[in-house]
Design a protein around this motif. Structure first.
Motif, PDB file in Angstrom:
ATOM      1  N   THR A 121       0.828  -1.210   0.000  1.00 45.06           N
ATOM      2  CA  THR A 121       0.000   0.000   0.000  1.00 45.06           C
ATOM      3  C   THR A 121       0.856   1.252   0.000  1.00 45.06           C
ATOM      4  O   THR A 121       0.553   2.235  -0.696  1.00 45.06           O
ATOM      5  N   VAL A 285     -12.123   3.864   4.893  1.00 46.12           N
ATOM      6  CA  VAL A 285     -10.700   3.647   4.650  1.00 46.12           C
ATOM      7  C   VAL A 285      -9.924   4.729   5.389  1.00 46.12           C
ATOM      8  O   VAL A 285     -10.412   5.835   5.578  1.00 46.12           O
ATOM      9  N   LEU A 318      -7.711  -0.181   2.438  1.00 42.45           N
ATOM     10  CA  LEU A 318      -7.190   0.583   1.308  1.00 42.45           C
ATOM     11  C   LEU A 318      -6.429  -0.335   0.349  1.00 42.45           C
ATOM     12  O   LEU A 318      -6.490  -0.160  -0.878  1.00 42.45           O
TER      13      LEU A 318
END
Length: 429
Positions: A121, A285, A318
């Protein structure tokens, strides 16, 4: 989706995805039925009572949740955007359930999986938003990232802070400078758009024995919409050893092919806070603070890094959502929001009594406008039809009416934007 879930080898994981989809559908269907029965009062089952000994099935429990969410007849109707979150919204919500499931793995598997999720991420966000070699801190409260950055800046500039604590700040007080466009309540000083004036403030603080510590610049907010001269501010921060932090919705445009030079300068800052949830239309998120720092010990003590799997799993919703959207989907959503804003701005320019307050921001997802009517002592730059001579009290009432209308327009536009657009695209207001 159910057929594809059957291909998943882990039956618990497949059941989790199926149950989430069914639960969301039940809540959405129940909400639609409730809207068709506008005059219906709360049923007696909504009144708190003793816990039932035999337990309840999932349908009954979800019905109670739906009643608690939407069933109070004394409250105004809620925005329906939560019921139309779409497939990508389901993916984000799945991340929270999946995080709880993942936490039951053995320690070694959990460590490897959470490390992979966090590193993936972080890498994707840094590449999408042009922030090379950055680290990421994921947090639920938007301002939490800036609070951690403040701690990191203090630990970096005050070598004895770990030993002596806040006593070291007494002799050389730290100073935080904020953009005049920033949200209220973040600190003591304001960073004026006049960079020369800011430099004078910094010099004065140094002469008084203070330590210029942190400067928070703005790259577009829903309230103001403009971007500070980030490039010049970066030069000033480097000259005086000040940490530069940037926040604002215009940072979303860093994902586009064309980026204005003022926003592009944010890629050289020491840290930036982004809110991908509102930008991409994703519920639940975390916000993300990207930063650059070479000392892992200081980032750990500042709370920006953690060895706890639960902290690393904050990135999971996310992580799932970014993969679901893909790079093209992410860019398209931000691009579409900017195009909608530009079309809105062009339309508003044609409306009498509407003043566009920020017109120098290209490709910005923010439109700031105001309804006004020229009064006897009003600003001459506002062009509008003249009104008859009015007493001071009448002028005050007229201005109050205009302000009230502005507030109503803002709420109405925000509500409509969520109702019409949130299901398909983000709206960066």
């Amino acid at each position: 989706m159910d057929a594809s879930l059957e291909k998943i080898a882990d039956p618990t994981l497949a059941e989790m995805g199926k149950n989430l989809k069914e639960a969301m559908k039940m809540l959405e269907d129940s909400q639609r039925r409730t809207e068709e029965e506008n005059g219906k009062k709360l049923i007696s089952g909504d009144i708190p009572g003793p816990l039932q000994g035999s337990g309840q099935d999932m349908v009954s429990i979800l019905q109670l949740v739906q009643n608690l969410m939407h069933g109070d007849e004394d409250e105004e109707p809620q925005s329906p955007r939560i019921q139309n979150i779409g497939e990508q919204g389901h993916m984000a919500l799945l991340g929270h359930s999946l995080g709880a499931y993942i936490s039951t793995l053995d320690k070694e598997k959990l460590r490897k999986l959470t490390t992979r999720i966090l590193s993936d991420t972080t890498l994707w966000l840094c590449r999408i938003f042009r922030y090379e070699n950055g680290c990421a801190y994921f947090h639920e409260e938007e301002r939490e990232g800036l609070a951690k950055i403040c701690r990191l800046a203090i630990h970096s500039r005050y070598e004895d802070f770990v030993v002596d604590g806040f006593n070291v700040l007494y002799n050389k007080k730290p100073v935080i400078y904020l953009s005049a466009a920033a949200r209220p309540g973040l600190g003591q000083y304001l960073c004026n758009q006049d960079v020369a004036f800011l430099e004078k403030m910094i010099k004065d603080d140094i002469e008084r024995g203070r330590l210029p510590l942190l400067l928070v610049a703005n790259a577009g907010t829903a309230a103001v919409g403009h971007t500070d001269k980030i490039g010049r501010l970066k030069e000033l921060c480097e000259q005086y050893g000040i940490w530069l932090h940037v926040e604002g919705v215009n940072l979303a445009t860093l994902a586009l092919g064309y980026v204005s030079s003022s926003v592009l300068a944010a890629t050289k800052c020491d840290s930036m806070t982004m809110t991908p949830g509102p930008w991409l239309g994703l519920p639940a998120v975390p916000a993300v603070t990207l930063y650059k720092h070479d000392d892992p010990a200081l980032t750990l003590v500042a709370g920006l890094t953690s060895n706890k799997p639960a902290d690393k799993l904050r990135a999971l919703p996310l992580w799932l959502s970014l993969q679901y959207l893909g790079l093209d989907g992410i860019v398209e959503r931000i691009k579409h929001a900017c195009q909608l804003s530009q079309r809105l701005q062009e339309s508003l320019k044609k409306v009498n009594y509407i003043k566009i307050l920020v017109e120098d921001e290209l490709s910005s997802p923010v439109v700031v406008f105001r309804f006004f009517q020229e009064l006897p002592d009003s600003d001459p730059v506002f062009k509008a039809v003249p009104v008859p001579t009015m007493t001071a009290s009448a002028v005050g009432r007229e201005r109050h009416s205009c302000d009230a209308l502005n507030r109503w327009v803002r709420m109405a536009v925000a509500r409509l934007s969520f109702q019409v657009l949130a299901h398909h695209y983000p709206t960066c207001w």
